[in-house]
Enzyme design. Structure first.
Site, PDB file in Angstrom:
ATOM      1  N   HIS A  95       0.850  -1.186   0.000  1.00 29.99           N
ATOM      2  CA  HIS A  95       0.000   0.000   0.000  1.00 29.99           C
ATOM      3  C   HIS A  95       0.893   1.247   0.000  1.00 29.99           C
ATOM      4  O   HIS A  95       1.964   1.258   0.616  1.00 29.99           O
ATOM      5  CB  HIS A  95      -0.928   0.008   1.223  1.00 29.99           C
ATOM      6  CG  HIS A  95      -1.930   1.113   1.162  1.00 29.99           C
ATOM      7  ND1 HIS A  95      -1.625   2.397   1.536  1.00 29.99           N
ATOM      8  CD2 HIS A  95      -3.210   1.136   0.711  1.00 29.99           C
ATOM      9  CE1 HIS A  95      -2.686   3.159   1.333  1.00 29.99           C
ATOM     10  NE2 HIS A  95      -3.666   2.418   0.834  1.00 29.99           N
ATOM     11  N   GLU A 165      -3.529   2.535  -7.324  1.00 28.67           N
ATOM     12  CA  GLU A 165      -3.930   3.681  -6.492  1.00 28.67           C
ATOM     13  C   GLU A 165      -2.849   4.747  -6.623  1.00 28.67           C
ATOM     14  O   GLU A 165      -1.819   4.680  -5.963  1.00 28.67           O
ATOM     15  CB  GLU A 165      -4.160   3.263  -5.037  1.00 28.67           C
ATOM     16  CG  GLU A 165      -3.221   2.195  -4.504  1.00 28.67           C
ATOM     17  CD  GLU A 165      -3.098   2.210  -2.991  1.00 28.67           C
ATOM     18  OE1 GLU A 165      -4.121   2.360  -2.332  1.00 28.67           O
ATOM     19  OE2 GLU A 165      -1.974   2.094  -2.495  1.00 28.67           O
TER      20      GLU A 165
END
Ligand code: PGA
Length: 250
Positions: A95, A165
């Protein structure tokens, strides 16, 4: 249309009591939307208590991060087997916020293969920090993908879930344009196919970054994605329920 929604609670909420309340709302939302596969990623310290209490089948659990080593002197870390033992079926890897804390492509490479080895689905996050006209972000994402898949046996490639992302769209006011996501989804598939073979055609690709109940539908319909990773809106029971039911209606 079947879609995947990852509810990444990050370091929220502050107490187990609140986590339980949020989980109950999340569970209800998942149960009401048959064609949405909800994956909840609570803080590790709340995981087991939520997962052992859940008897349904509509929702699965993910760890927000796990170490590639199977055990040892790694203070503050959790292992893939510990995550699996706490009833996780997947694990978020790389992430942007973990990368921001020092995680590198070499770590994500090791984590992806460690997850697959133990039977967890890797949810591999990629995305550039900034964009310029010259298109360097494609090269940046390509490197993250090439590293992430480097040790994955060809037959297991379709088991990896990719989340694109872009860092500049996380915690922002609005997500990236769905048409730009479409372009990126084509690029991601092509990159994996060119380098690692046809398994890349079957990859599931999600989008993450400022998704909420008002824009989720547009991203699913026009972004060429199989689902979404949701941060802030996943910790707001009302917003998350509205988001899941909007996708459930597609
Ligand atoms: P956000 O986080 O939904 O709060 O922007 C998304 C992410 O972490 O990808």
């Amino acid at each position: 249309m079947k879609s995947i929604v990852v509810a990444n609670w990050k370091m929220n909420p502050a107490t187990f009591k609140e986590a339980k309340k949020l989980f109950d709302a999340t569970r209800k939302a998942a149960e009401g939307a048959k064609n949405v596969a909800v994956i909840v990623a609570p803080p590790a310290i709340f995981l087991r208590e939520l997962s052992v209490g859940y008897k349904g089948k509509r929702l699965t659990f993910a760890a927000q991060n796990a170490h590639f080593e199977s055990g040892g002197a790694f203070t503050g870390e959790i292992s893939m087997s510990e995550a699996r033992d706490a009833k996780c079926s997947s694990v978020i890897i790389g992430h942007a916020e973990r990368r921001g804390m020092g995680e590198e492509n070499d770590d994500t490479r090791r984590k992806v293969v460690a997850a697959l080895t133990i039977g967890l689905t890797p949810v591999l996050c990629v995305g550039e920090r900034t964009r310029s006209q010259s298109g360097e972000h494609f090269e940046f994402v390509r490197e993250q993908l090439v590293a992430g898949f480097a040790d994955v046996p060809p037959a297991k490639i379709p088991r990896v879930i990719i989340v694109y992302e872009p860092v500049w769209a996380i915690g922002a006011e609005r997500p990236m344009n769905a048409r730009d996501m479409h372009e990126m989804a084509i690029f991601i598939r092509k990159t994996v196919v060119d380098r690692y073979g046809q398994g890349g055609m079957n990859l599931k690709i999600l989008y993450g970054g400022s998704i909420d109940e008002s824009n989720a539908e547009d991203m699913i319909q026009n972004g060429d994605v199989n689902g979404l990773l949701v941060g802030r809106a996943s910790t707001d029971a009302e917003k998350f329920s509205a988001l899941v039911s909007a996708l459930g209606a597609l």
